[in-house]
Design a protein around this motif. Sequence first.
Motif, PDB file in Angstrom:
ATOM      1  N   ARG A  18       0.851  -1.185   0.000  1.00 26.10           N
ATOM      2  CA  ARG A  18       0.000   0.000   0.000  1.00 26.10           C
ATOM      3  C   ARG A  18       0.887   1.236   0.000  1.00 26.10           C
ATOM      4  N   GLU A  19       0.392   2.306  -0.592  1.00 26.13           N
ATOM      5  CA  GLU A  19       1.097   3.580  -0.556  1.00 26.13           C
ATOM      6  C   GLU A  19       0.212   4.596   0.155  1.00 26.13           C
ATOM      7  N   PRO A  20       0.828   5.573   0.814  1.00 25.27           N
ATOM      8  CA  PRO A  20       0.029   6.537   1.562  1.00 25.27           C
ATOM      9  C   PRO A  20      -0.711   7.504   0.645  1.00 25.27           C
ATOM     10  N   ASP A  21      -1.831   8.028   1.165  1.00 23.58           N
ATOM     11  CA  ASP A  21      -2.503   9.098   0.433  1.00 23.58           C
ATOM     12  C   ASP A  21      -1.667  10.365   0.586  1.00 23.58           C
ATOM     13  N   PHE A  22      -2.027  11.398  -0.135  1.00 26.33           N
ATOM     14  CA  PHE A  22      -1.197  12.608  -0.160  1.00 26.33           C
ATOM     15  C   PHE A  22      -1.076  13.242   1.228  1.00 26.33           C
ATOM     16  N   GLU A  23      -2.182  13.271   1.983  1.00 22.15           N
ATOM     17  CA  GLU A  23      -2.155  13.874   3.317  1.00 22.15           C
ATOM     18  C   GLU A  23      -1.170  13.141   4.237  1.00 22.15           C
ATOM     19  N   THR A  24      -1.188  11.814   4.199  1.00 22.43           N
ATOM     20  CA  THR A  24      -0.275  11.027   5.024  1.00 22.43           C
ATOM     21  C   THR A  24       1.157  11.186   4.539  1.00 22.43           C
ATOM     22  N   LEU A  25       1.347  11.241   3.229  1.00 22.76           N
ATOM     23  CA  LEU A  25       2.682  11.454   2.673  1.00 22.76           C
ATOM     24  C   LEU A  25       3.264  12.769   3.193  1.00 22.76           C
ATOM     25  N   GLU A  26       2.444  13.803   3.247  1.00 21.61           N
ATOM     26  CA  GLU A  26       2.904  15.087   3.774  1.00 21.61           C
ATOM     27  C   GLU A  26       3.236  14.993   5.262  1.00 21.61           C
ATOM     28  N   LYS A  27       2.439  14.250   6.027  1.00 20.88           N
ATOM     29  CA  LYS A  27       2.731  14.054   7.459  1.00 20.88           C
ATOM     30  C   LYS A  27       4.084  13.370   7.641  1.00 20.88           C
ATOM     31  N   ILE A  28       4.326  12.347   6.822  1.00 20.95           N
ATOM     32  CA  ILE A  28       5.592  11.611   6.899  1.00 20.95           C
ATOM     33  C   ILE A  28       6.756  12.537   6.548  1.00 20.95           C
ATOM     34  N   ASN A  62      11.279  15.663   8.193  1.00 23.77           N
ATOM     35  CA  ASN A  62      11.929  16.886   7.744  1.00 23.77           C
ATOM     36  C   ASN A  62      12.544  16.730   6.351  1.00 23.77           C
ATOM     37  N   VAL A  63      11.813  16.088   5.456  1.00 21.40           N
ATOM     38  CA  VAL A  63      12.251  15.912   4.073  1.00 21.40           C
ATOM     39  C   VAL A  63      11.098  16.332   3.163  1.00 21.40           C
ATOM     40  N   ASP A  64      11.384  16.502   1.882  1.00 18.38           N
ATOM     41  CA  ASP A  64      10.285  16.827   0.979  1.00 18.38           C
ATOM     42  C   ASP A  64       9.679  15.552   0.395  1.00 18.38           C
ATOM     43  N   ILE A 115      18.155  15.444  -0.251  1.00 11.01           N
ATOM     44  CA  ILE A 115      17.252  15.711   0.864  1.00 11.01           C
ATOM     45  C   ILE A 115      17.193  17.218   1.058  1.00 11.01           C
ATOM     46  N   THR A 116      15.994  17.782   0.977  1.00  7.36           N
ATOM     47  CA  THR A 116      15.811  19.201   1.204  1.00  7.36           C
ATOM     48  C   THR A 116      15.313  19.392   2.622  1.00  7.36           C
ATOM     49  N   ILE A 117      16.105  20.054   3.444  1.00 10.16           N
ATOM     50  CA  ILE A 117      15.698  20.330   4.815  1.00 10.16           C
ATOM     51  C   ILE A 117      14.968  21.661   4.826  1.00 10.16           C
ATOM     52  N   LEU A 118      13.750  21.633   5.316  1.00  8.47           N
ATOM     53  CA  LEU A 118      12.943  22.832   5.342  1.00  8.47           C
ATOM     54  C   LEU A 118      13.461  23.776   6.422  1.00  8.47           C
ATOM     55  N   PRO A 119      13.615  25.073   6.123  1.00  8.83           N
ATOM     56  CA  PRO A 119      14.227  26.000   7.070  1.00  8.83           C
ATOM     57  C   PRO A 119      13.510  26.080   8.410  1.00  8.83           C
ATOM     58  N   GLU A 120      12.175  25.994   8.395  1.00  6.20           N
ATOM     59  CA  GLU A 120      11.444  26.131   9.651  1.00  6.20           C
ATOM     60  C   GLU A 120      11.626  24.939  10.584  1.00  6.20           C
ATOM     61  N   THR A 121      12.183  23.843  10.058  1.00  2.00           N
ATOM     62  CA  THR A 121      12.386  22.670  10.907  1.00  2.00           C
ATOM     63  C   THR A 121      13.841  22.251  10.943  1.00  2.00           C
ATOM     64  N   ALA A 122      14.740  23.116  10.515  1.00  2.47           N
ATOM     65  CA  ALA A 122      16.166  22.774  10.532  1.00  2.47           C
ATOM     66  C   ALA A 122      16.592  22.430  11.950  1.00  2.47           C
ATOM     67  N   GLY A 123      17.430  21.434  12.061  1.00  2.00           N
ATOM     68  CA  GLY A 123      17.872  20.990  13.374  1.00  2.00           C
ATOM     69  C   GLY A 123      17.020  19.876  13.948  1.00  2.00           C
ATOM     70  N   ARG A 124      15.891  19.594  13.313  1.00  2.00           N
ATOM     71  CA  ARG A 124      14.995  18.542  13.786  1.00  2.00           C
ATOM     72  C   ARG A 124      15.078  17.357  12.822  1.00  2.00           C
ATOM     73  N   ASN A 125      16.220  17.164  12.243  1.00  2.00           N
ATOM     74  CA  ASN A 125      16.390  16.115  11.241  1.00  2.00           C
ATOM     75  C   ASN A 125      16.650  14.779  11.912  1.00  2.00           C
ATOM     76  N   TYR A 126      15.866  13.757  11.552  1.00  2.00           N
ATOM     77  CA  TYR A 126      15.981  12.445  12.164  1.00  2.00           C
ATOM     78  C   TYR A 126      16.885  11.504  11.384  1.00  2.00           C
ATOM     79  N   ILE A 127      17.464  11.965  10.302  1.00  2.00           N
ATOM     80  CA  ILE A 127      18.238  11.084   9.441  1.00  2.00           C
ATOM     81  C   ILE A 127      19.600  10.815  10.051  1.00  2.00           C
ATOM     82  N   ASP A 128      20.004   9.571  10.035  1.00  5.10           N
ATOM     83  CA  ASP A 128      21.292   9.146  10.578  1.00  5.10           C
ATOM     84  C   ASP A 128      22.408   9.770   9.741  1.00  5.10           C
ATOM     85  N   ASN A 129      23.380  10.401  10.392  1.00  4.95           N
ATOM     86  CA  ASN A 129      24.451  11.048   9.637  1.00  4.95           C
ATOM     87  C   ASN A 129      25.427  10.041   9.030  1.00  4.95           C
TER      88      ASN A 129
END
Length: 153
Positions: A41-51, A56-58, A69-83
Amino acid sequence: MGNFQNIFKRLRLSAKLTQVEMAGKLGISRSTIGMYETGAREPDFETLEKIADFFNVDTDYLLGRTDKITILPETAGRNYIDNKALTHKDERDIEKILDQTREQLTSQEGLMFDGDPASPEAIESILAAMQIGMEMAKKKNKEKYTPKKYKKD
């Protein structure tokens, strides 16, 4: 580039979240998370946006349309991606091994899983476990064998 199911699972694992925890954060069921990760299954658009917001990705990154990966400025620093994330080459290598293994598993007659003939779902479960193990091993090896002068920490 990957596909949604692999990207989503990798992000969830990088955030060290179980499927149950991820489901709670998104307000959906654990079984839905499982279906996303197996490609059933794939998410609907609303769920995709939540994810996308949560990690913190587009959405283009989530859908595998871009490796960047585009980090949105308003959420910079809240990135969950493993470095110590896997490179595109690492992902391709793992995918190649999984494809070869899938071919071998599906071509065998009489293959048993837990005492019963292996169903396509059982084979996908085996492959999902292998993928997690290979990703973890690659990350550990990067950590262990990368000379200090090349580490970005």
